[in-house]
Scaffold this motif. Structure first.
Motif, PDB file in Angstrom:
ATOM      1  N   PHE A 128       0.569  -1.222  -0.014  1.00  0.00           N
ATOM      2  CA  PHE A 128      -0.196  -0.140  -0.031  1.00  0.00           C
ATOM      3  C   PHE A 128       0.832   1.257  -0.030  1.00  0.00           C
ATOM      4  O   PHE A 128       1.841   1.341   0.823  1.00  0.00           O
ATOM      5  N   ILE A 129       0.487   2.293  -0.993  1.00  0.00           N
ATOM      6  CA  ILE A 129       1.014   3.490  -0.845  1.00  0.00           C
ATOM      7  C   ILE A 129      -0.195   4.511  -0.644  1.00  0.00           C
ATOM      8  O   ILE A 129      -1.146   4.516  -1.249  1.00  0.00           O
ATOM      9  N   PRO A 130       0.082   5.441   0.279  1.00  0.00           N
ATOM     10  CA  PRO A 130      -0.927   6.661   0.496  1.00  0.00           C
ATOM     11  C   PRO A 130      -1.307   7.325  -0.667  1.00  0.00           C
ATOM     12  O   PRO A 130      -0.323   7.725  -1.405  1.00  0.00           O
ATOM     13  N   ALA A 131      -2.343   7.882  -0.793  1.00  0.00           N
ATOM     14  CA  ALA A 131      -2.676   8.796  -2.013  1.00  0.00           C
ATOM     15  C   ALA A 131      -2.389  10.154  -1.565  1.00  0.00           C
ATOM     16  O   ALA A 131      -2.229  10.464  -0.488  1.00  0.00           O
ATOM     17  N   ASP A 132      -2.661  11.049  -2.537  1.00  0.00           N
ATOM     18  CA  ASP A 132      -2.400  12.551  -2.248  1.00  0.00           C
ATOM     19  C   ASP A 132      -3.564  13.038  -1.426  1.00  0.00           C
ATOM     20  O   ASP A 132      -3.441  14.314  -1.091  1.00  0.00           O
ATOM     21  N   THR A 133      -4.652  12.473  -1.320  1.00  0.00           N
ATOM     22  CA  THR A 133      -5.908  12.664  -0.644  1.00  0.00           C
ATOM     23  C   THR A 133      -6.362  11.592  -0.113  1.00  0.00           C
ATOM     24  O   THR A 133      -6.354  10.476  -0.399  1.00  0.00           O
ATOM     25  N   PRO A 134      -7.059  11.935   1.303  1.00  0.00           N
ATOM     26  CA  PRO A 134      -7.643  10.797   2.247  1.00  0.00           C
ATOM     27  C   PRO A 134      -8.692  10.214   1.326  1.00  0.00           C
ATOM     28  O   PRO A 134      -9.381  10.894   0.631  1.00  0.00           O
ATOM     29  N   LEU A 135      -8.640   8.731   1.362  1.00  0.00           N
ATOM     30  CA  LEU A 135      -9.615   7.976   0.605  1.00  0.00           C
ATOM     31  C   LEU A 135     -11.154   8.396   0.933  1.00  0.00           C
ATOM     32  O   LEU A 135     -12.107   8.398  -0.046  1.00  0.00           O
ATOM     33  N   LYS A 136     -11.459   8.595   2.258  1.00  0.00           N
ATOM     34  CA  LYS A 136     -12.740   8.930   2.491  1.00  0.00           C
ATOM     35  C   LYS A 136     -13.073  10.297   1.851  1.00  0.00           C
ATOM     36  O   LYS A 136     -14.392  10.271   1.741  1.00  0.00           O
ATOM     37  N   ILE A 137     -12.307  11.219   2.233  1.00  0.00           N
ATOM     38  CA  ILE A 137     -12.580  12.540   1.672  1.00  0.00           C
ATOM     39  C   ILE A 137     -12.770  12.476   0.175  1.00  0.00           C
ATOM     40  O   ILE A 137     -13.570  13.059  -0.457  1.00  0.00           O
ATOM     41  N   ALA A 138     -11.959  11.714  -0.603  1.00  0.00           N
ATOM     42  CA  ALA A 138     -12.126  11.876  -1.994  1.00  0.00           C
ATOM     43  C   ALA A 138     -13.340  10.929  -2.375  1.00  0.00           C
ATOM     44  O   ALA A 138     -14.004  11.324  -3.347  1.00  0.00           O
ATOM     45  N   ASP A 139     -13.897   9.936  -1.866  1.00  0.00           N
ATOM     46  CA  ASP A 139     -14.953   9.193  -2.029  1.00  0.00           C
ATOM     47  C   ASP A 139     -16.364  10.199  -1.846  1.00  0.00           C
ATOM     48  O   ASP A 139     -17.081  10.221  -2.659  1.00  0.00           O
ATOM     49  N   TYR A 140     -15.991  11.084  -0.685  1.00  0.00           N
ATOM     50  CA  TYR A 140     -17.238  12.037  -0.480  1.00  0.00           C
ATOM     51  C   TYR A 140     -17.464  13.027  -1.539  1.00  0.00           C
ATOM     52  O   TYR A 140     -18.677  13.218  -1.854  1.00  0.00           O
ATOM     53  N   PHE A 141     -16.328  13.679  -1.896  1.00  0.00           N
ATOM     54  CA  PHE A 141     -16.521  14.642  -3.072  1.00  0.00           C
ATOM     55  C   PHE A 141     -16.466  13.895  -4.233  1.00  0.00           C
ATOM     56  O   PHE A 141     -16.452  14.985  -5.356  1.00  0.00           O
ATOM     57  N   LYS A 142     -16.373  12.786  -4.641  1.00  0.00           N
ATOM     58  CA  LYS A 142     -16.437  12.109  -5.791  1.00  0.00           C
ATOM     59  C   LYS A 142     -15.087  12.503  -6.829  1.00  0.00           C
ATOM     60  O   LYS A 142     -15.267  13.127  -7.844  1.00  0.00           O
ATOM     61  N   ILE A 143     -13.983  12.668  -6.175  1.00  0.00           N
ATOM     62  CA  ILE A 143     -12.773  13.023  -6.726  1.00  0.00           C
ATOM     63  C   ILE A 143     -12.242  11.712  -7.575  1.00  0.00           C
ATOM     64  O   ILE A 143     -11.864  10.894  -6.541  1.00  0.00           O
ATOM     65  N   SER A 144     -12.111  11.684  -8.736  1.00  0.00           N
ATOM     66  CA  SER A 144     -11.493  10.566  -9.566  1.00  0.00           C
ATOM     67  C   SER A 144     -10.246  10.608  -9.309  1.00  0.00           C
ATOM     68  O   SER A 144      -9.467  11.764  -9.521  1.00  0.00           O
ATOM     69  N   GLY A 145      -9.668   9.451  -9.757  1.00  0.00           N
ATOM     70  CA  GLY A 145      -8.130   9.359  -9.784  1.00  0.00           C
ATOM     71  C   GLY A 145      -7.485   9.236  -8.582  1.00  0.00           C
ATOM     72  O   GLY A 145      -5.964   8.833  -8.626  1.00  0.00           O
ATOM     73  N   VAL A 146      -8.244   9.303  -7.307  1.00  0.00           N
ATOM     74  CA  VAL A 146      -7.411   8.982  -6.396  1.00  0.00           C
ATOM     75  C   VAL A 146      -7.135   7.454  -5.762  1.00  0.00           C
ATOM     76  O   VAL A 146      -6.294   7.022  -5.328  1.00  0.00           O
ATOM     77  N   PHE A 147      -8.343   6.775  -5.883  1.00  0.00           N
ATOM     78  CA  PHE A 147      -8.284   5.280  -5.667  1.00  0.00           C
ATOM     79  C   PHE A 147      -9.154   4.498  -6.562  1.00  0.00           C
ATOM     80  O   PHE A 147     -10.035   5.272  -7.230  1.00  0.00           O
ATOM     81  N   SER A 148      -8.897   3.259  -6.908  1.00  0.00           N
ATOM     82  CA  SER A 148      -9.974   2.449  -7.625  1.00  0.00           C
ATOM     83  C   SER A 148     -10.189   1.350  -6.676  1.00  0.00           C
ATOM     84  O   SER A 148      -9.337   0.534  -5.940  1.00  0.00           O
ATOM     85  N   LEU A 149     -11.408   0.891  -6.834  1.00  0.00           N
ATOM     86  CA  LEU A 149     -11.945  -0.278  -6.077  1.00  0.00           C
ATOM     87  C   LEU A 149     -11.632  -1.492  -6.931  1.00  0.00           C
ATOM     88  O   LEU A 149     -11.430  -1.553  -8.307  1.00  0.00           O
ATOM     89  N   GLY A 150     -11.366  -2.681  -6.030  1.00  0.00           N
ATOM     90  CA  GLY A 150     -10.931  -3.984  -6.671  1.00  0.00           C
ATOM     91  C   GLY A 150      -9.283  -3.961  -6.875  1.00  0.00           C
ATOM     92  O   GLY A 150      -8.873  -4.684  -7.635  1.00  0.00           O
ATOM     93  N   THR A 151      -8.451  -2.877  -6.308  1.00  0.00           N
ATOM     94  CA  THR A 151      -7.144  -2.781  -6.489  1.00  0.00           C
ATOM     95  C   THR A 151      -6.276  -3.879  -5.550  1.00  0.00           C
ATOM     96  O   THR A 151      -5.044  -3.936  -5.576  1.00  0.00           O
ATOM     97  N   ILE A 152      -7.063  -4.573  -4.903  1.00  0.00           N
ATOM     98  CA  ILE A 152      -6.522  -5.884  -4.145  1.00  0.00           C
ATOM     99  C   ILE A 152      -7.452  -6.894  -4.459  1.00  0.00           C
ATOM    100  O   ILE A 152      -8.729  -6.652  -4.150  1.00  0.00           O
ATOM    101  N   SER A 153      -6.985  -7.860  -4.543  1.00  0.00           N
ATOM    102  CA  SER A 153      -7.860  -9.314  -4.810  1.00  0.00           C
ATOM    103  C   SER A 153      -8.253  -9.823  -3.516  1.00  0.00           C
ATOM    104  O   SER A 153      -7.703  -9.719  -2.348  1.00  0.00           O
ATOM    105  N   ASP A 154      -9.442 -10.621  -3.637  1.00  0.00           N
ATOM    106  CA  ASP A 154     -10.068 -11.566  -2.364  1.00  0.00           C
ATOM    107  C   ASP A 154      -9.047 -12.855  -2.055  1.00  0.00           C
ATOM    108  O   ASP A 154      -9.412 -13.308  -1.089  1.00  0.00           O
ATOM    109  N   SER A 155      -7.975 -12.941  -2.795  1.00  0.00           N
ATOM    110  CA  SER A 155      -7.194 -14.174  -2.505  1.00  0.00           C
ATOM    111  C   SER A 155      -5.880 -13.906  -2.997  1.00  0.00           C
ATOM    112  O   SER A 155      -5.443 -12.888  -3.884  1.00  0.00           O
ATOM    113  N   PRO A 156      -4.771 -14.785  -2.472  1.00  0.00           N
ATOM    114  CA  PRO A 156      -3.504 -14.343  -2.431  1.00  0.00           C
ATOM    115  C   PRO A 156      -3.235 -14.789  -4.096  1.00  0.00           C
ATOM    116  O   PRO A 156      -3.809 -15.542  -4.655  1.00  0.00           O
TER     117      PRO A 156
END
Length: 538
Positions: A369-397
């Motif tokens: 994991f590397i931190p984004a330039d904006t807290p993920l919850k804040i980006a999610d609330y303001f719908k700021i694209s490009g900060v994170f993407s869902l599914g960037t870690i899998s459900d299994s090794p």
């Protein structure tokens, strides 16, 4: 400040009339200061001039208002280990949910200890501040009308123990930033002091409650009291079967609550903490002093277990939930029959230690994991694209090497999931899930498979928020995802967490309702790509 004070006074007046849950106010000033925990001058992080920081004592459902003024020369955050932040990940105090408090500025955490009891602690979550102090205990008592499954103790002690380094936190951070692992710790502390630096006074014949947390950075510990037995009564907010132990393994980030009766001849006795699963064993002692003691000690401090995995595993399996005891509400803890709920998803999480771009990193399912330039919850609330993407870690090794990513996993509100931590390394791991409790249903050596479910404890597995995974072993949990928000799942080994062994779980509800999640706080700090955004009208 005057306006904020007026608002709080008005809230307090309204609540006193309406009968709302009580408010407790804390004002904290966070500073640097000289400390000497191992006899060497260091730069420590103090809260109101204290190391460790002030204790928070509260009652179930209390509203706890903590005003934090950052007098450091760098951004700062505090997280509340094990406090669930119901419907309110905005207060979690990790970088994925909160913008840091800038130097010279204030932020007020508005917490509610909703439907929680027990023993927890807080600590700095940003950068590598945790290595400088800034931590303290949290005690949540049951409401007066709720029965507690043991008589009131004569006293209540918080014990914050763990490993410590003589180097300043800035030097340790530089080691990690340079792509190297930390050296072996220099010693252990008990309540901010080295051996025999702290004394607990007791009266002969009386029983006392000890709330013991491992606040260290890298190592599991064993806790014991010379000549005394410990009756385990609570683990991270859950009343346990009241088994008796001569010593307890406490892994990184965990908290145990025990009753100890001063039933020995009046003397001084050693309270001992030592490292577990390390080739070099570090030990620190405090003093349990009978008030009528002549001042003598009966013998040298007692030795403890060192590298025995099976001993620790068997002890961990013996820690069970007390199904007949009331929890925060006046009903038995066992009224929630987790073993009869069908899980809808299995998430397998494997830790690893890859070298990426020539530097030591740590990963979950191959993602560091590397931190984004904006807290993920804040980006999610303001719908700021490009900060994170869902599914960037899998459900299994994945079984591959490691790579860098801001990893976020999607999850549905009110899902009931099985999470399996798989550890193929030779070191003990410790994992924490923010915003939730989970049921520990199984742990064993070797690889996990679907057949492993046959050994699950589906009746009285202990409920908690931090769990260990032994070397070459697995630990399985059942987790009700009943708390909307952006929640950190992390290693409690702080070097591994800092170098990527963490990710975020986005528990999502499509219903935009206060029933599911509180709106963004009016005082929320915005930063990164959200700088200048407004929260809500005043």
């Amino acid at each position: 400040m005057k306006m904020a004070l007026l608002i709080f006074v008005l809230i307090l007046m309204v609540n006193s009339i309406s009968g709302e849950d009580p408010y407790r106010f804390f004002n904290w000033n966070v500073t640097y200061g000289d400390i000497y925990p191992l006899g060497v001058k260091q730069q420590g992080i103090l809260i109101n001039g204290q190391f460790p920081g002030p204790q928070i004592d509260a009652v179930t459902n209390d509203n706890v208002i903590v005003s934090v003024y950052n007098s450091l020369d760098e951004p700062f955050l505090i997280t509340w280990n094990g406090i669930q932040q119901r419907r309110n990940s905005w207060q979690d105090g990790v970088y994925g949910t909160n913008c840091p408090i800038p130097p010279g500025q204030n932020f007020t955490y508005i917490l509610q200890f909703k439907d929680q009891i027990g023993s927890f602690f807080y600590f700095p979550s940003l950068a590598f501040h945790r290595a400088a102090g800034g931590y303290g205990g949290i005690s949540i008592s049951s409401r007066p009308m709720i029965p507690v499954p043991f008589p009131p103790p004569a006293g209540d002690f918080t014990i914050l123990a763990g490993d410590w380094f003589k180097q300043n936190h800035t030097d340790l951070k530089a080691i990690l930033d340079g792509g190297h692992d930390l050296p072996f710790p220099d010693g252990l502390l008990i309540n901010g002091r080295g051996s025999n630096g702290f004394t607990f006074n007791v009266d002969q014949g009386k029983t006392y409650r000890l709330r013991i947390s491992n606040v260290g950075l890298t190592t599991s510990i064993n806790f014991r009291i010379q000549g005394h037995k410990m009756l385990l009564v609570e683990v991270e907010g859950t009343h346990t079967l009241q088994n008796t132990y001569s010593s307890l393994d406490i892994h990184l980030g965990q908290t145990y609550s025990v009753l100890v009766t001063a039933d020995q001849p009046p003397q001084n006795y050693y309270m001992v903490v030592s490292t577990r699963f390390t080739s070099q064993v570090l030990t620190a002692t405090s003093i349990l002093r009978y008030t009528n003691s002549p001042g003598s000690f009966p013998a040298p401090p007692p030795g403890g277990p060192t590298i025995q995995i099976d001993w620790s595993l068997n002890q961990a399996r013996s820690i069970r939930q007390n199904l007949t005891a009331s929890g925060p509400r006046p009903n038995p803890q066992g009224s929630y029959h987790y073993g009869m709920v069908n899980f809808t998803r299995t998430i397998r999480l494997a830790n690893s230690a890859p070298v990426i771009n020539g530097k030591q990193r740590y990963a979950v399912n191959s993602v560091s994991f590397i931190p984004a330039d904006t807290p993920l919850k804040i980006a999610d609330y303001f719908k700021i694209s490009g900060v994170f993407s869902l599914g960037t870690i899998s459900d299994s090794p994945t079984g591959g090497g490691g790579y860098l990513q801001t990893s976020v996993m999607a999850a549905d509100f009110r899902a009931f999931v099985e999470i399996v931590f798989e550890n193929s390394e030779d070191t003990v791991q410790s994992w924490h899930i923010d915003g939730h409790f989970f049921f520990v249903v199984g742990m064993d050596g070797g690889p996990w498979s679907a057949a492993s479910r046959a050994s699950y404890n589906l009746r009285d597995g202990v409920s908690r928020s931090t769990v260990q995974v032994y070397p070459k072993s697995w630990t399985a949990l059942y987790v009700p995802l009943d708390n909307v928000g952006m929640w950190n799942i992390r290693s409690q080994n702080w070097a591994r967490q800092y170098l990527g062994q963490q990710f975020y779980l986005r528990v999502y509800s499509p219903v935009n309702s206060w029933r599911d999640e509180y709106p963004i706080p009016k005082n929320a700090i915005t930063c990164g790509r959200a700088s200048g955004r407004k929260t809500r009208p005043l």
